[in-house]
Write a protein that holds these residues in place. Structure first.
Motif, PDB file in Angstrom:
ATOM      1  N   VAL A 250      11.602  11.915 -11.361  1.00 22.89           N
ATOM      2  CA  VAL A 250      10.441  11.674 -12.215  1.00 22.89           C
ATOM      3  C   VAL A 250      10.078  10.188 -12.228  1.00 22.89           C
ATOM      4  CG1 VAL A 250       9.593  11.789 -14.593  1.00 22.89           C
ATOM      5  CG2 VAL A 250      10.828  13.726 -13.611  1.00 22.89           C
ATOM      6  N   GLU A 251      11.068   9.308 -12.207  1.00 24.09           N
ATOM      7  CA  GLU A 251      10.767   7.871 -12.133  1.00 24.09           C
ATOM      8  C   GLU A 251      10.006   7.551 -10.855  1.00 24.09           C
ATOM      9  OE1 GLU A 251      14.486   6.076 -14.790  1.00 24.09           O
ATOM     10  OE2 GLU A 251      14.683   6.259 -12.614  1.00 24.09           O
ATOM     11  N   GLY A 252      10.400   8.167  -9.745  1.00 24.46           N
ATOM     12  CA  GLY A 252       9.677   7.962  -8.494  1.00 24.46           C
ATOM     13  C   GLY A 252       8.263   8.510  -8.555  1.00 24.46           C
ATOM     14  N   LEU A 253       8.114   9.683  -9.174  1.00 25.75           N
ATOM     15  CA  LEU A 253       6.788  10.283  -9.308  1.00 25.75           C
ATOM     16  C   LEU A 253       5.883   9.426 -10.184  1.00 25.75           C
ATOM     17  CD1 LEU A 253       4.753  12.598  -8.985  1.00 25.75           C
ATOM     18  CD2 LEU A 253       5.918  13.783 -10.861  1.00 25.75           C
ATOM     19  N   MET A 254       6.396   8.952 -11.315  1.00 25.50           N
ATOM     20  CA  MET A 254       5.590   8.115 -12.206  1.00 25.50           C
ATOM     21  C   MET A 254       5.189   6.810 -11.501  1.00 25.50           C
ATOM     22  SD  MET A 254       4.972   9.465 -15.226  1.00 25.50           S
ATOM     23  CE  MET A 254       4.502  10.821 -14.157  1.00 25.50           C
ATOM     24  N   GLY A 255       6.115   6.235 -10.744  1.00 23.56           N
ATOM     25  CA  GLY A 255       5.799   5.014 -10.017  1.00 23.56           C
ATOM     26  C   GLY A 255       4.651   5.219  -9.045  1.00 23.56           C
ATOM     27  N   ARG A 256       4.682   6.353  -8.326  1.00 17.43           N
ATOM     28  CA  ARG A 256       3.627   6.629  -7.349  1.00 17.43           C
ATOM     29  C   ARG A 256       2.302   6.909  -8.059  1.00 17.43           C
ATOM     30  NH1 ARG A 256       3.483   9.324  -2.244  1.00 17.43           N
ATOM     31  NH2 ARG A 256       5.633   8.632  -1.935  1.00 17.43           N
ATOM     32  N   TYR A 485       4.085   7.897 -26.723  1.00 21.74           N
ATOM     33  CA  TYR A 485       3.708   9.264 -26.370  1.00 21.74           C
ATOM     34  C   TYR A 485       4.811   9.911 -25.544  1.00 21.74           C
ATOM     35  CZ  TYR A 485      -1.150   8.339 -27.734  1.00 21.74           C
ATOM     36  OH  TYR A 485      -2.288   8.033 -28.433  1.00 21.74           O
ATOM     37  N   GLU A 486       5.122  11.149 -25.856  1.00 18.32           N
ATOM     38  CA  GLU A 486       6.008  11.918 -24.999  1.00 18.32           C
ATOM     39  C   GLU A 486       5.196  12.399 -23.807  1.00 18.32           C
ATOM     40  OE1 GLU A 486       7.877  16.337 -24.740  1.00 18.32           O
ATOM     41  OE2 GLU A 486       7.617  15.509 -26.761  1.00 18.32           O
ATOM     42  N   LEU A 487       5.522  11.875 -22.617  1.00 21.85           N
ATOM     43  CA  LEU A 487       4.826  12.318 -21.413  1.00 21.85           C
ATOM     44  C   LEU A 487       5.350  13.666 -20.946  1.00 21.85           C
ATOM     45  CD1 LEU A 487       4.485   9.128 -19.179  1.00 21.85           C
ATOM     46  CD2 LEU A 487       2.845  10.113 -20.780  1.00 21.85           C
ATOM     47  N   GLY A 488       6.622  13.916 -21.178  1.00 23.10           N
ATOM     48  CA  GLY A 488       7.198  15.169 -20.723  1.00 23.10           C
ATOM     49  C   GLY A 488       8.642  15.279 -21.155  1.00 23.10           C
ATOM     50  N   LEU A 539       0.176  16.668 -18.039  1.00 24.97           N
ATOM     51  CA  LEU A 539      -0.795  16.021 -17.157  1.00 24.97           C
ATOM     52  C   LEU A 539      -1.909  15.357 -17.951  1.00 24.97           C
ATOM     53  CD1 LEU A 539      -2.023  15.501 -14.317  1.00 24.97           C
ATOM     54  CD2 LEU A 539      -3.146  17.723 -14.524  1.00 24.97           C
ATOM     55  N   ASP A 540      -2.397  16.034 -18.991  1.00 25.59           N
ATOM     56  CA  ASP A 540      -3.505  15.489 -19.767  1.00 25.59           C
ATOM     57  C   ASP A 540      -3.119  14.162 -20.421  1.00 25.59           C
ATOM     58  OD1 ASP A 540      -5.071  18.071 -19.471  1.00 25.59           O
ATOM     59  OD2 ASP A 540      -3.331  18.793 -20.579  1.00 25.59           O
ATOM     60  N   ARG A 541      -1.901  14.094 -20.975  1.00 24.89           N
ATOM     61  CA  ARG A 541      -1.466  12.853 -21.617  1.00 24.89           C
ATOM     62  C   ARG A 541      -1.253  11.743 -20.602  1.00 24.89           C
ATOM     63  NH1 ARG A 541       3.019  14.922 -26.055  1.00 24.89           N
ATOM     64  NH2 ARG A 541       1.621  16.259 -27.245  1.00 24.89           N
ATOM     65  N   VAL A 542      -0.697  12.087 -19.445  1.00 26.96           N
ATOM     66  CA  VAL A 542      -0.503  11.082 -18.398  1.00 26.96           C
ATOM     67  C   VAL A 542      -1.842  10.461 -18.017  1.00 26.96           C
ATOM     68  CG1 VAL A 542       0.194  10.715 -16.002  1.00 26.96           C
ATOM     69  CG2 VAL A 542       1.628  12.118 -17.499  1.00 26.96           C
ATOM     70  N   VAL A 543      -2.838  11.308 -17.772  1.00 29.29           N
ATOM     71  CA  VAL A 543      -4.156  10.801 -17.371  1.00 29.29           C
ATOM     72  C   VAL A 543      -4.798  10.020 -18.513  1.00 29.29           C
ATOM     73  CG1 VAL A 543      -6.442  11.422 -16.511  1.00 29.29           C
ATOM     74  CG2 VAL A 543      -4.439  12.695 -15.739  1.00 29.29           C
ATOM     75  N   ILE A 552      -6.947  13.299 -25.354  1.00 25.68           N
ATOM     76  CA  ILE A 552      -6.938  14.028 -24.087  1.00 25.68           C
ATOM     77  C   ILE A 552      -8.270  14.715 -23.829  1.00 25.68           C
ATOM     78  CG2 ILE A 552      -4.435  14.365 -24.074  1.00 25.68           C
ATOM     79  CD1 ILE A 552      -4.905  17.245 -24.955  1.00 25.68           C
ATOM     80  N   ARG A 553      -9.101  14.857 -24.858  1.00 26.59           N
ATOM     81  CA  ARG A 553     -10.415  15.458 -24.637  1.00 26.59           C
ATOM     82  C   ARG A 553     -11.263  14.606 -23.697  1.00 26.59           C
ATOM     83  NH1 ARG A 553      -9.713  16.852 -30.269  1.00 26.59           N
ATOM     84  NH2 ARG A 553     -10.870  15.039 -31.005  1.00 26.59           N
ATOM     85  N   GLU A 554     -10.957  13.307 -23.628  1.00 28.94           N
ATOM     86  CA  GLU A 554     -11.732  12.399 -22.771  1.00 28.94           C
ATOM     87  C   GLU A 554     -11.336  12.495 -21.305  1.00 28.94           C
ATOM     88  OE1 GLU A 554     -14.284  10.984 -23.828  1.00 28.94           O
ATOM     89  OE2 GLU A 554     -13.991  11.176 -25.984  1.00 28.94           O
ATOM     90  N   VAL A 555     -10.290  13.267 -20.989  1.00 25.99           N
ATOM     91  CA  VAL A 555      -9.872  13.399 -19.586  1.00 25.99           C
ATOM     92  C   VAL A 555      -9.846  14.869 -19.161  1.00 25.99           C
ATOM     93  CG1 VAL A 555      -8.567  11.248 -19.627  1.00 25.99           C
ATOM     94  CG2 VAL A 555      -7.394  13.390 -20.166  1.00 25.99           C
ATOM     95  N   MET A 556     -10.473  15.734 -19.968  1.00 30.16           N
ATOM     96  CA  MET A 556     -10.608  17.146 -19.634  1.00 30.16           C
ATOM     97  C   MET A 556     -12.085  17.454 -19.446  1.00 30.16           C
ATOM     98  SD  MET A 556      -7.913  18.627 -22.471  1.00 30.16           S
ATOM     99  CE  MET A 556      -7.605  20.227 -21.731  1.00 30.16           C
ATOM    100  N   ALA A 557     -12.391  18.267 -18.461  1.00 28.96           N
ATOM    101  CA  ALA A 557     -13.806  18.529 -18.166  1.00 28.96           C
ATOM    102  C   ALA A 557     -14.485  19.275 -19.315  1.00 28.96           C
ATOM    103  CB  ALA A 557     -13.932  19.323 -16.868  1.00 28.96           C
TER     104      ALA A 557
END
Length: 597
Positions: A250-256, A485-488, A539-543, A552-557
């Motif tokens: 997950v650290e690698g994924l977050m970094g990318r 924020y708890e990302l996951g 995903l919504d919180r990450v974005v 999160i409403r600002e990053v959902m269609a």
């Protein structure tokens, strides 16, 4: 319908004949010469309509208004001296129009797209217009970048993306399920999944070893800025792994993700705190560490206090804790009342405080100092590093409640003091060793803090097997946190039948109930289930955090509002009574109306 998009043309294209299409962003009449800023998803290009170049196009341009869809054909030309716009990528050129095709006329819009709108319900009613705003459009493109990067990274690590069912079985997993009636089996219901938890574990039993999914999840619960009834998880599960393997992945994924979507370099490994350390220091299992104001235990200071609020808490096995809001002694009466209300909502009877108005304790302002001994105040002063201008806030009582109360008060104080204004730090953290069990205050029974398949720490396995139950048992569970924020969160799972049986027994789940609710996965565990574990990222919180948004409403269609309604499509809505009859459902009659079904 176009040769270039509206943020593509540069000085190198001067002299070329091009075709653009998009929306009219603005129209300006400069003495008979019409300037139109044409907009598409990529940006803006200025188009100029001159009567001497094309009388027909110039005449038609006079009738244009904002958000008309038009096609412009013309030559790329250098802007006149002194008129270049350095803020635009296309700011050195313009299109001298020779043809104009009005593809579609726009009615008068319900709101202006170039101004911020505080009425969120109006924005959501016309969400398709709101998406035309550069901010929201960019947020959705950032979301795409996050999901693409996730897929690329996990594919490189050998993970397979596998879809799991949306129509599944209702099982007790914490939140309330959304139920879907079955027409073919009247009286029976599917549930929309709160998470693909059991399916991904079954995939591990199936030998897939490395699974992920950009998964839709559903929970019928009260809403807030970072919660929606339907949301998206980056769901990950792997076999033959331990906690360190998942954390490293997950650290690698977050970094990318943060590099690709935000251009930010983050640490290769994140700091770690146990659950107990996080609660003791910050009063939260998802602490925001971008400011200090640490919680300090004052049990030793008030061990022999005559102040009954403090002594009573300590004598009953509780704690006395405090935070020092440096430089906040000028707190207003209204702010004191607001902080007190926050504490009361968290379970406190009130909020004790001291305003430090001077060096000596006799200058301090507080409703409680008259109950405290001078030596206690001096000891507290040293332990909290109290200085003139500080504000001391207390909580006394049961450990977890006291930590939680001060954790909420701490965040509110930071807000009042603007401690995070303009702060763009990305402070990642792992919180580990969560409690395995919690006590339900109403029933007195133990419940799973995460879910009933969460594995205890190796040191606590034997206690669980022997029925030595307490809230001190720890789980191999871990959350990744960013800026409060708890990302996951995730855990290593139970994969052996005896340990799973002991967990069910601890939760008061009978063999019959376990077979009814979880029979499919318990049966699977009998056939050589591998050790496995995983994690799900919101995903919504990450974005949201990548885009520096507050909701999160600002990053959902197409999100729901805080009442769970889609104002654009007017859902949820009543349905045709025939549909209910087919499902053999009858709704409860409202006063003054006929029942449906």
């Amino acid at each position: 319908m176009r040769t270039h998009h509206c943020n593509e043309l540069r000085s190198a294209h001067i002299g070329e004949t091009v075709t653009l299409i998009g929306w009219v962003n603005t129209v300006r009449d400069q003495g008979g010469v019409i300037f139109v800023d044409l907009r598409d998803r990529e940006g803006l290009t200025q188009c100029v309509f001159r009567p001497e170049e094309s009388p027909e196009a110039a005449a038609a341009s006079h009738k244009l208004r904002g958000e008309d869809v038009v096609q412009v054909i013309g030559k790329v030309a250098k802007r006149l001296e002194g008129t270049a716009n350095e803020k635009l990528g296309t700011g050195e050129i313009e299109i001298v129009a020779s043809e104009l095709v009005v593809v579609n006329k726009a009615d008068v819009l319900p709101f202006q797209l170039d101004k911020e709108l505080s009425n969120e319900d109006l924005r959501m009613r016309y969400r398709y217009l709101d998406i035309r705003r550069p901010r929201l459009s960019q947020n959705l493109r950032t979301r795409h970048r996050v999901t693409k990067t996730t897929r690329d990274f996990l594919d490189e690590q050998g993970f397979c993306e596998i879809e799991t069912p949306i129509l599944s079985k209702s099982t007790p997993e914490g939140a309330r399920d959304f139920l879907v009636p079955s027409r073919l089996q009247p009286g029976s219901f599917y549930a929309l999944p709160q998470a693909p938890q059991q399916y991904k574990q079954l995939l591990m039993v199936g030998g897939m070893e490395k699974y992920f999914q950009i998964a839709k999840c559903f929970r019928d619960e009260d809403l807030r800025a970072d919660r929606q009834p339907e949301f998206t998880q980056i769901d990950i599960e792997a076999s033959f792994v331990g906690q360190e393997d998942i954390i490293k992945l997950v650290e690698g994924l977050m970094g990318r993700i943060f590099k690709e979507a935000r251009g930010a370099e983050i640490p290769a490994s994140f700091d770690r705190l146990t659950y107990r350390e996080a609660m003791n220091t910050y009063g939260s299992d998802k602490p925001d560490r971008r400011f200090g104001m640490h919680i300090t235990d004052l049990g030793d200071v008030f061990a022999n206090s005559t102040f009954k609020v403090f002594s009573g808490a300590l004598q009953s096995g509780g704690v006395v804790k405090a935070i020092n809001a440096k430089g906040f002694s000028g707190i207003t009466t209204g702010q004191v009342e607001a902080l007190t209300q926050i504490a009361v909502q968290a379970g406190a009877k009130g909020l004790a405080y001291i305003q430090v108005r001077g060096e000596t304790v006799d200058t301090w302002r507080s409703p409680i100092t008259k109950f405290l001994q001078p030596e206690e105040l001096e000891a507290m002063k040293a332990k909290l590093n109290v200085e003139t201008g500080d504000l001391i806030l207390f909580a006394a009582g049961e450990w977890e409640h006291s930590c939680d109360i001060l954790g909420r008060v701490r965040l509110a104080c930071a807000g009042y003091q603007n401690l995070l204004e303009g702060n763009e730090e990305l402070n990642f953290l792992w919180v580990t060793e969560f409690p395995l069990l919690a006590k339900d205050e109403e029933t007195g029974r133990f419940v799973a803090v995460h879910h009933p398949f969460t594995r205890p720490l190796k040191e606590d396995e034997e206690k669980l097997m022997n029925g030595e139950l307490s809230t001190e048992l720890r789980a191999q569970a871990y959350d990744v946190v960013l800026n409060g924020y708890e990302l996951g969160g995730g855990s290593i799972r139970i994969h052996e039948a005896p340990l799973q049986a002991a967990m069910f027994k601890a939760l008061g789940i009978s063999d019959e109930t376990a077979a009814e609710e979880f029979g499919h996965i318990l049966d699977a565990f009998r056939f050589g289930a591998p050790p496995h574990g995983g994690l799900a990222l919101g995903l919504d919180r990450v974005v949201m955090l990548i885009c520096n948004e507050q909701s999160i409403r600002e990053v959902m269609a197409f999100p729901k509002n805080n009442k769970g309604s889609d104002l654009m499509s007017q859902s949820p809505a009543e349905v045709d009574p025939k549909q209910l009859r087919d499902l053999r459902i009858q709704t409860v009659k409202k006063p003054g109306t006929a029942a449906q079904g």
